[in-house]
Design an enzyme around this catalytic site. Structure first.
Site, PDB file in Angstrom:
ATOM      1  N   GLU A 319       4.114 -50.432 -69.131  1.00  0.00           N
ATOM      2  CA  GLU A 319       3.124 -50.418 -70.210  1.00  0.00           C
ATOM      3  C   GLU A 319       2.721 -51.800 -70.718  1.00  0.00           C
ATOM      4  O   GLU A 319       2.598 -52.019 -71.912  1.00  0.00           O
ATOM      5  CB  GLU A 319       3.654 -49.585 -71.385  1.00  0.00           C
ATOM      6  CG  GLU A 319       3.918 -48.147 -71.003  1.00  0.00           C
ATOM      7  CD  GLU A 319       4.617 -47.342 -72.098  1.00  0.00           C
ATOM      8  OE1 GLU A 319       4.261 -46.159 -72.238  1.00  0.00           O
ATOM      9  OE2 GLU A 319       5.491 -47.868 -72.792  1.00  0.00           O
TER      10      GLU A 319
HETATM   11  C1  TNX Z   1       7.258 -44.437 -72.450  1.00  0.00           C
HETATM   12  S1  TNX Z   1       9.087 -44.675 -70.202  1.00  0.00           S
HETATM   13  C2  TNX Z   1       7.966 -45.631 -72.502  1.00  0.00           C
HETATM   14  C3  TNX Z   1       8.791 -45.937 -73.665  1.00  0.00           C
HETATM   15  C4  TNX Z   1       8.703 -44.862 -74.723  1.00  0.00           C
HETATM   16  C5  TNX Z   1       8.722 -43.520 -74.064  1.00  0.00           C
HETATM   17  C6  TNX Z   1       8.740 -42.386 -75.020  1.00  0.00           C
HETATM   18  C7  TNX Z   1       8.739 -46.117 -70.335  1.00  0.00           C
HETATM   19  C8  TNX Z   1       9.127 -46.928 -69.222  1.00  0.00           C
HETATM   20  N1  TNX Z   1       8.080 -46.499 -71.440  1.00  0.00           N
HETATM   21  O1  TNX Z   1       8.436 -47.180 -74.202  1.00  0.00           O
HETATM   22  O2  TNX Z   1       9.802 -45.002 -75.576  1.00  0.00           O
HETATM   23  O3  TNX Z   1       7.583 -43.393 -73.242  1.00  0.00           O
HETATM   24  O4  TNX Z   1       8.927 -41.166 -74.360  1.00  0.00           O
END
Ligand code: TNX
Length: 521
Positions: A319
């Protein structure tokens, strides 16, 4: 007439099905009809070789002393004893984590090639004893183990649980309990998500404000906290005594607001943002064109690697919405070699897949579909895959709409959703030979107490543990549901909070004081 083993006056509840009720299901197990052995005030644990096997024996003794009140001395001697833990090769599966357990009328023997194998064998032994063996206070017994044998070894090398200590900090004592809980089901990796926008949780000598300032916050505005190096070493050492390897994650280049708040020079505009206590994702990024960033990463990875005996260092990589794709690729092409230079193997979320390969790297898949061509392509370049599909393995997902904490962006996940898939054939173009294993992540945006952590873990973590450990041929929902039900009284005895999933026919908790009963959720 052959001698007939004496039978206890009442047949213990664990007798008839104990070998059929194990979680995770073993490779092979059979009861021996009519044979029992009962642990008593004179039982000793004989163990060899010292000190590796002694550490395993001491852990078993501590558990058994608590519930039985018996002294259970650990005797460093290879001779036969009522409980004997020893290294052997004959009859023991050829695997570093394999073990063989035998219960005869004379006692219990666990044989393995390594301390990890012995440890897993002792965890199996706990499940062969009555559920009250998990109690924190001494009970009357009888502590009878039905006769039989187990031969066992894992399907996948990596069975993991991840705890996000960045969104909500958890003190060391909670991490040690978390380790105890996951080790019950032969989980062998603890992935600690140590850094995120809301907090930096590990002391770095060269960049002290990361933890001191960047660690003093969390979601919702609480005080946060961080681990000193001594704290982190304590966690690593404790985990090692439970055959668990710690995998530290430093999430870059996104998810870095806490670091940017501590050091303006890491920020693209050289300005520190305010501390962040919300739950948005994807808004922060390191300055990917600045040499200072790579000096920072070099220092952080070097210090973390020095504290970490395990082979992996997780660089996050998810992300990073503020970093254009080309810059992300450049950043990862520089960052991964910094990890390799510390002697560690790169692990990262699957956004890493289409960046430069690094030797043996592990791509952690957290998508919600069964196809990801960039991951399949990374495998052709030598990557291995760790499976954490969000719609199967994310323990921060709610069970049902009324689950008091958690998310639902990947769906509602009841225990059957978590159990009913095959890691060996899940992702198109990723053969079982490229699957390192499975991991259940617990993100903690809304999870603020240990009771909530336990609620999200149980009963789903044992499902993931079983997918990682048990032979593919044992996978059968009805059988698993029956075996899982038998674990409920153990969790009640241990004071573990769990979700009384309506998919499972939990046995009645007869005679338990109401305070020890899990909340109905
Ligand atoms: C996605 S999974 C994220 C996290 C959040 C999560 C909540 C991932 C690699 N990144 O930053 O906490 O979703 O479900």
């Amino acid at each position: 007439m052959p001698p007939v083993a004496p039978r206890p006056r009442s047949v213990p509840s664990n007798e008839l099905s104990a070998y059929a009720d194990l979680v995770p299901a073993p490779v092979g197990a059979e009861p021996t009809a009519g044979v029992h052995w009962t642990l008593s005030a004179t039982t000793a644990i004989h163990t060899h070789p010292a000190p590796v096997a002694v550490a395993v024996a001491e852990h078993l003794a501590a558990v058994l002393r608590r519930a039985t009140g018996h002294p259970l001395p650990v005797v460093p001697d290879d001779g036969p004893g009522p409980i004997r833990l020893h290294f052997a090769r004959d009859g023991v599966p050829e695997h570093s984590e394999g073990y063989r357990l035998d219960v005869t009328a004379d006692g219990v023997t666990v044989a393995a090639r390594t301390a990890a194998g012995l440890f897993h064998g002792t965890q199996t032994l706990r499940q062969l004893l009555p559920a009250e063996v998990e109690s924190g206070t001494a009970g009357p017994g009888p502590w009878t183990v039905p006769g039989g044998y187990v031969v066992d070894r894992p399907r996948f090398a990596y069975r993991g649980a991840m705890l996000d200590v960045a969104r909500h900090f958890r003190p060391v004592a909670d991490i040690l309990r978390f380790i105890d809980l996951i080790s019950l089901y032969k989980i062998n990796h603890l992935h600690l998500h140590l850094t995120d926008d809301q907090g930096w949780r590990i002391a770095i000598d060269n960049w002290p404000l990361l933890a001191e300032y960047g660690g003093a916050s969390e979601v919702g505005g609480g005080p946060g906290g961080h681990y000193s190096k001594a704290d982190y070493r304590r966690i690593v050492e404790y985990a090692a005594t439970r055959a668990i390897t710690v995998v530290p994650e430093i999430d870059v280049p996104g998810h870095t607001n806490a670091a940017l708040a501590a050091y303006a020079e890491l920020s693209p505009d050289r300005t520190s943002p305010p501390v962040y206590t919300g739950t948005e994702v994807g808004f922060s990024a390191l300055a990917v064109h600045s040499e200072t960033t790579y000096d920072f990463l070099h220092d952080v990875f070097t210090e973390i690697a020095a504290l970490t005996p395990g082979p992996y260092l997780h660089v996050g990589g998810d992300e990073a919405f503020k970093v254009p794709a080309a810059d992300y690729a450049t950043f990862m092409a520089r960052t991964q070699p910094l990890v390799v230079a510390t002697g560690k193997t790169v692990m990262g979320w699957h956004q890493l897949a289409d960046t430069a390969h690094s030797p043996g790297r592990v791509i952690q898949f957290w998508g919600t579909s069964d196809r990801d061509d960039t991951v399949a392509d990374a495998v052709t370049r030598g990557a291995r895959v760790l499976l954490s599909p969000a719609n199967r393995a994310y323990l921060d997902m709610k069970y049902a709409t009324d689950t008091p904490v958690g998310h639902d962006w990947a769906g509602l996940l009841e225990v059957r959703d978590v159990y009913d898939w095959d890691p060996g054939s899940f992702l198109a173009g990723v053969p079982e030979s490229a699957v390192l294993g499975v991991e259940a992540p617990l993100w903690t945006e809304s999870v603020t107490t240990m009771a909530e952590v336990e609620l999200m873990l149980f009963p789903r973590l044992p499902a993931i543990a079983e997918l990682g450990w048990s032979p593919a041929g044992t996978r059968d929902w009805a059988g698993f549901a029956r075996r899982l039900a038998a674990q409920g009284p153990r969790w009640s005895a241990a004071g573990i909070t769990f979700h009384r999933s309506p998919q499972i026919s939990w046995p009645a908790v007869a005679g338990a004081p109401s305070a020890a009963q899990p909340p109905a959720t």
